[in-house]
Design a protein around this motif. Structure first.
Motif, PDB file in Angstrom:
ATOM      1  N   MET A  24       0.760  -1.146  -0.386  1.00 53.21           N
ATOM      2  CA  MET A  24      -0.139  -0.503  -0.188  1.00 53.21           C
ATOM      3  C   MET A  24       1.164   1.415  -0.190  1.00 53.21           C
ATOM      4  O   MET A  24       2.138   1.417   0.548  1.00 53.21           O
ATOM      5  CB  MET A  24      -0.613   0.423   0.929  1.00 53.21           C
ATOM      6  N   ASP A  25      -0.002   2.349  -0.409  1.00 50.68           N
ATOM      7  CA  ASP A  25       1.268   3.715  -0.873  1.00 50.68           C
ATOM      8  C   ASP A  25       0.294   4.505  -0.162  1.00 50.68           C
ATOM      9  O   ASP A  25      -1.156   4.239   0.257  1.00 50.68           O
ATOM     10  CB  ASP A  25       0.955   3.998  -1.878  1.00 50.68           C
ATOM     11  N   LEU A  26       0.535   5.014   1.552  1.00 49.66           N
ATOM     12  CA  LEU A  26       0.152   5.701   2.235  1.00 49.66           C
ATOM     13  C   LEU A  26       1.126   6.831   2.695  1.00 49.66           C
ATOM     14  O   LEU A  26       1.776   7.125   1.944  1.00 49.66           O
ATOM     15  CB  LEU A  26       0.194   4.858   3.734  1.00 49.66           C
ATOM     16  N   GLY A  27      -0.040   7.902   2.879  1.00 55.93           N
ATOM     17  CA  GLY A  27       0.586   9.429   2.501  1.00 55.93           C
ATOM     18  C   GLY A  27       0.186   9.783   3.689  1.00 55.93           C
ATOM     19  O   GLY A  27      -0.582   9.578   4.504  1.00 55.93           O
ATOM     20  N   PHE A  50      -3.656   5.829  -0.742  1.00 53.12           N
ATOM     21  CA  PHE A  50      -3.565   6.378  -2.130  1.00 53.12           C
ATOM     22  C   PHE A  50      -3.364   5.094  -3.356  1.00 53.12           C
ATOM     23  O   PHE A  50      -4.417   5.040  -3.926  1.00 53.12           O
ATOM     24  CB  PHE A  50      -2.087   6.660  -2.133  1.00 53.12           C
ATOM     25  N   GLU A  51      -2.944   3.733  -2.825  1.00 56.53           N
ATOM     26  CA  GLU A  51      -3.173   2.947  -4.210  1.00 56.53           C
ATOM     27  C   GLU A  51      -2.514   1.578  -3.109  1.00 56.53           C
ATOM     28  O   GLU A  51      -1.849   1.933  -2.085  1.00 56.53           O
ATOM     29  CB  GLU A  51      -2.306   2.859  -4.757  1.00 56.53           C
ATOM     30  N   ALA A  52      -2.970   0.462  -3.723  1.00 54.42           N
ATOM     31  CA  ALA A  52      -2.695  -0.953  -3.069  1.00 54.42           C
ATOM     32  C   ALA A  52      -2.004  -1.680  -4.640  1.00 54.42           C
ATOM     33  O   ALA A  52      -3.155  -1.593  -5.857  1.00 54.42           O
ATOM     34  CB  ALA A  52      -4.229  -1.375  -2.504  1.00 54.42           C
ATOM     35  N   ASN A  53      -1.653  -2.758  -4.193  1.00 52.34           N
ATOM     36  CA  ASN A  53      -0.902  -3.302  -5.906  1.00 52.34           C
ATOM     37  C   ASN A  53      -1.745  -5.275  -4.869  1.00 52.34           C
ATOM     38  O   ASN A  53      -0.456  -5.517  -3.362  1.00 52.34           O
ATOM     39  CB  ASN A  53      -0.053  -3.093  -5.299  1.00 52.34           C
ATOM     40  N   SER A  54      -2.195  -5.971  -5.524  1.00 51.11           N
ATOM     41  CA  SER A  54      -2.148  -7.228  -4.869  1.00 51.11           C
ATOM     42  C   SER A  54      -0.248  -8.085  -6.149  1.00 51.11           C
ATOM     43  O   SER A  54      -0.933  -9.477  -5.013  1.00 51.11           O
ATOM     44  CB  SER A  54      -3.174  -7.955  -5.944  1.00 51.11           C
ATOM     45  N   LYS A  55      -0.136  -7.449  -6.432  1.00 50.28           N
ATOM     46  CA  LYS A  55       1.075  -8.025  -6.951  1.00 50.28           C
ATOM     47  C   LYS A  55       2.935  -6.761  -6.354  1.00 50.28           C
ATOM     48  O   LYS A  55       3.443  -6.591  -7.197  1.00 50.28           O
ATOM     49  CB  LYS A  55       1.471  -8.060  -8.234  1.00 50.28           C
ATOM     50  N   PRO A  56       2.607  -7.021  -4.834  1.00 48.49           N
ATOM     51  CA  PRO A  56       3.710  -6.531  -4.406  1.00 48.49           C
ATOM     52  C   PRO A  56       4.981  -6.353  -5.453  1.00 48.49           C
ATOM     53  O   PRO A  56       5.657  -7.129  -5.508  1.00 48.49           O
ATOM     54  CB  PRO A  56       3.672  -6.264  -3.007  1.00 48.49           C
TER      55      PRO A  56
END
Length: 393
Positions: free
Chosen positions: A338-341, A351-357
């Motif tokens: 996850m991108d957290l601000g 901001f964003e999450a990625n299921s394929k980190p």
């Protein structure tokens, strides 16, 4: 380039490997390639296989084409670090399948979607991280829950100029993002500067560089934006811009890795920080961003006591967000980044999450992340042994 990342053809076959007693066989799923046999981050795959060996697990890479669940043995690939070579061979049918198909375009192919559906319903096999996330879906899911709503910037589908106009009335900074974007390509920012002769500043980030335009009217701004979205061929979202905390005039954000653990529960594997490069829209390292320590950055902005509170809030938010994303996706997930601000007041934003980190460069996070894949696989294997239907998540 070493063999972990090389596309050189294989020259030998793996010896048959036995299945460790009481432990699952893990297949790392990717897509076949006519030239280099399989696609994906080979360095990551090699690290996973090697970690499995150290922990007493059998893991191998298998392609969508070669994963034939009706057979007792599967044609796959393993890595021999001592000789730095990939070798192919037949392996036992997996108990757990870890989806690492690297590209959205590959995952959307009809034959791939059909195979993923088959795996998800096949008795005796557990699949996790079935598909990539869609940015718009993520924000719809997270807006459904009162627990996650406070972390979500205002987000709309960018379907017409009126959406842009109405959001600019409420926010002087907007981020425009492709719904299926990757690595920051195609992201735009719009900033209103009413005191200037050309009051609308548009910055567009492409693969190699960013370009800045200044527009005199909303109509001209929309025409520029429309040209970019049409060129990329992707639908976009418009998102409230957040004034991020910064050090030396360089904003930073937090990267959290959350994974399922040996009890099948979400746990924070680690949290890092990325400082934006000069003139870059995002904090991605390939675009000039730098890795740094979250606590150090937060302390320099907020002081030690407040920094500890902000970091605790970020850790807690990552777990709450992960649980809501999994519930809404209706698929079994084992990990996500996850991108957290953190804004200038210390509030945490998603901001964003990625299921394929992507691989985390921090060594302590990297090692733990590899181990957690096998811990969660062991949990899934235990559930398999309890129920023949494999319906328990």
């Amino acid at each position: 380039m070493n063999a972990a990342t090389s596309s050189a053809p294989l020259t030998e076959s793996a010896k048959t490997e036995s299945v460790p007693e009481g432990k699952p066989v893990l297949a790392i799923l990717t897509i076949d390639d006519d030239i280099q046999l399989f696609r994906g981050n080979r360095h990551n795959f090699a690290d996973l296989i090697e970690t499995g060996r150290e922990l007493g697990y059998l893991a191998y890479v298998v392609t969508v084409r070669n994963l034939k669940l009706g057979r007792s043995r599967v044609l796959g690939y393993t890595y021999r670090r001592e000789r730095e070579v990939w070798v192919k061979g037949y392996f036992p049918k997996p108990h757990v399948v870890y989806n690492r198909i690297p590209q959205r375009e590959d995952e959307r192919l009809p034959r791939v979607r059909k195979k993923l559906m088959l795996i998800s319903k096949y008795p005796g096999v557990k699949l996790f991280n079935r598909r990539f996330f869609n940015k718009w879906s993520l924000f719809q899911w997270l807006n459904k829950s009162k627990a996650t709503q406070p972390y979500i910037p205002e987000t709309k589908r960018l379907t017409e100029p009126q959406v842009l106009t109405s959001m600019l009335k409420r926010h002087s900074l907007l981020y425009l993002k492709p719904i299926r974007g990757k690595a920051g390509v195609g992201i735009m920012t719009v900033k209103t500067q009413p005191e200037k002769h050309l009051p609308y500043r548009l910055q567009i980030q492409n693969e190699k560089r960013s370009r800045t335009y200044r527009c005199s009217t909303l109509q001209k701004l929309w025409e520029r934006i429309k040209a970019q979205t049409d060129a990329l061929g992707e639908p976009y979202i418009a998102q409230q811009g957040i004034a991020l905390a910064s050090v030396n005039d360089r904003p930073f954000d937090l990267r959290a890795l959350v994974q399922k653990n040996e009890t099948g529960n979400w746990a924070l594997t680690g949290i890092g920080a990325r400082v934006a490069g000069n003139a870059s829209i995002t904090t991605h390292v390939p675009r000039g961003g730098e890795i740094d320590e979250p606590e150090k950055l937060l302390v320099s902005v907020f002081g030690r006591e407040r920094a500890q509170q902000v970091l605790a809030q970020a850790r807690n938010a990552a777990l709450i967000l992960a649980r809501q994303i999994e519930r809404s996706s209706k698929h079994r997930l084992g990990e996500m980044s996850m991108d957290l601000g953190v804004d200038t007041t210390g509030h945490v934003w998603f901001f964003e999450a990625n299921s394929k980190p992507m691989k985390f460069d921090e060594p302590h996070i990297r090692r733990k992340s590899l181990e957690r894949i096998f811990q969660y696989s062991q949990y899934l294997y235990g559930r398999l042994r309890q129920t023949k239907e494999g319906t328990v998540r």
